[in-house]
Design a protein around this motif. Sequence first.
Motif, short mmCIF file in Angstrom:
data_model
loop_
_atom_site.label_atom_id
_atom_site.label_comp_id
_atom_site.label_asym_id
_atom_site.label_seq_id
_atom_site.Cartn_x
_atom_site.Cartn_y
_atom_site.Cartn_z
N PRO A 1 23.95 16.19 15.73
CA PRO A 1 24.15 16.33 17.27
C PRO A 1 25.40 15.21 17.60
O PRO A 1 26.01 15.51 18.41
N ASP A 2 25.38 14.27 16.96
CA ASP A 2 26.46 13.23 17.18
C ASP A 2 28.02 13.82 16.74
O ASP A 2 28.88 13.39 17.59
N THR A 3 27.90 14.53 15.70
CA THR A 3 29.31 15.11 15.59
C THR A 3 29.63 16.17 16.33
O THR A 3 30.79 16.40 16.83
N VAL A 4 28.67 17.03 16.89
CA VAL A 4 28.86 17.81 18.09
C VAL A 4 29.53 17.22 19.18
O VAL A 4 30.33 17.61 19.92
N CYS A 5 28.93 16.20 19.72
CA CYS A 5 29.38 15.18 20.81
C CYS A 5 30.79 14.90 20.66
O CYS A 5 31.68 14.90 21.60
N LYS A 6 31.08 14.60 19.24
CA LYS A 6 32.54 13.98 19.04
C LYS A 6 33.27 15.08 19.17
O LYS A 6 34.66 14.73 19.76
N GLN A 7 33.13 16.25 18.67
CA GLN A 7 33.95 17.39 18.55
C GLN A 7 34.38 17.66 19.98
O GLN A 7 35.48 18.04 20.51
N VAL B 1 28.71 8.16 13.95
CA VAL B 1 29.75 8.83 14.47
C VAL B 1 30.01 8.12 15.85
O VAL B 1 29.42 8.28 16.94
N GLU B 2 31.35 7.52 15.97
CA GLU B 2 31.67 6.91 17.10
C GLU B 2 33.00 7.25 17.49
O GLU B 2 33.86 7.61 16.70
N ASP B 3 33.42 6.86 18.71
CA ASP B 3 34.66 7.18 19.17
C ASP B 3 35.12 5.82 20.35
O ASP B 3 34.40 5.98 21.37
N TYR B 4 36.12 5.20 19.99
CA TYR B 4 36.65 4.22 20.79
C TYR B 4 38.08 4.45 21.31
O TYR B 4 38.52 3.27 21.48
N GLN B 5 38.44 5.48 21.22
CA GLN B 5 39.76 5.51 21.62
C GLN B 5 40.25 5.35 22.96
O GLN B 5 41.11 4.80 23.59
N ILE C 1 32.01 17.04 30.77
CA ILE C 1 32.03 16.62 29.30
C ILE C 1 30.78 16.62 28.84
O ILE C 1 30.49 17.45 27.91
N LEU C 2 29.78 16.00 29.64
CA LEU C 2 28.46 15.84 28.93
C LEU C 2 27.70 17.41 29.26
O LEU C 2 26.97 17.62 28.16
N ALA C 3 27.96 18.09 30.32
CA ALA C 3 27.36 19.29 30.34
C ALA C 3 27.87 20.30 29.03
O ALA C 3 27.14 20.98 28.61
N ALA C 4 29.38 20.20 28.75
CA ALA C 4 29.77 20.98 27.49
C ALA C 4 29.09 20.33 26.24
O ALA C 4 28.76 21.42 25.55
N MET C 5 28.96 19.05 26.19
CA MET C 5 27.93 18.56 25.03
C MET C 5 26.64 19.12 25.13
O MET C 5 26.18 19.67 23.95
N LEU C 6 26.01 19.23 26.07
CA LEU C 6 24.71 19.52 26.11
C LEU C 6 24.42 21.22 25.96
O LEU C 6 23.75 21.43 25.31
#
Length: 338
Positions: A123-129, A66-70, A107-112
């Motif tokens: 977990p990687d899907t959670v971070c991407k969303q 699950v990657e994001d390079y936008q 952003i990281l705090a929201a992911m965590l």
Amino acid sequence: MTGNSDAWQTRLRAHWSVLKARRTPDGVATSGLGLSVGDNAEVLVGVDAHGDHHLLIPTNLRSTPVEDYQAAYIRIQRCTLVVDGRSRIFTDVVCHRPDLSELFDDILAAMLAELATDTGRPPDTVCKQVLDEWRELLRRRGGLLGDDALRGLFGELIVLEKILTANPENGLSAWRGPNREPHDFRLDNGNLEVKTLGANGSTVRIHGIGQLEPPTSGNLHLIVVRLTAASDGLALPDLVDRLQSKVADRRAFAVALARCGYSQTDADHYRDRRFTVAQITALPIDDAFPRVVPSSLSGELPKEVSALSYSLDLSVLLPLATLADHTLMPLFVKGSLS
């Protein structure tokens, strides 16, 4: 740790300062956050040789990446790192722009916070969303702010800062301008409408016949913020950064800014426009105040007429307005507007 974003922000800042001192010319200095995902593997944070910040989510090699390079500055990518002498695979959330470090922490705090409470999704899907949600709310709407919009937002934020000083916990909720309500601020006993003027201006634009109509219960004050252009003044991004430390809900603040057309990713475009606040004045809106409101019309507006606006010359009224900032402060204190 629970899914509390503020607590994660505090922990992240503590880790960055330690990791910055430990970084080397090669590799990534890492430390654990005390949060486990997947097969009880610990989530790490890291700082690389360039000073870039990383959130490292342990990942199963067999899973689909699950990657994001936008965006060039915040990315989600799969990487392999040697940690404690063992090669491991991570989903790497990285920020390549130091000036966005505070936004990246949000952003990281929201992911965590999501990872700490959501065990159903990978977990990687959670971070991407989470990144997608932030990208949507930060996406600029209609391009960069024009001069009038920039000054108008600056003026509203100056007033917001005063309200937050008086009421840190709930001051942000008083800001109604981003929601396109008739008045920019709604307080317990009345509302505030904010207009911003340049160094010599005296005319403001009134949008709609309800903008200078007091609320059903309480009063309405027109707050006029006069700005002077100054090379050593404050830029809009500087004011936003100053408020970030004062709002109780940073994400709600980012959403409000986005609704006003401001994106933190565009901050560099606004840094050459700097202002000092020359004056803040307050004008009570009463029956004698010159304005167009429903009661001043002989009947209802024709259905064919919409988006009515008009110019209001304040040159006679401004010298009579409340000038001293300390006199204005009671307007911003919860329950004291009268």
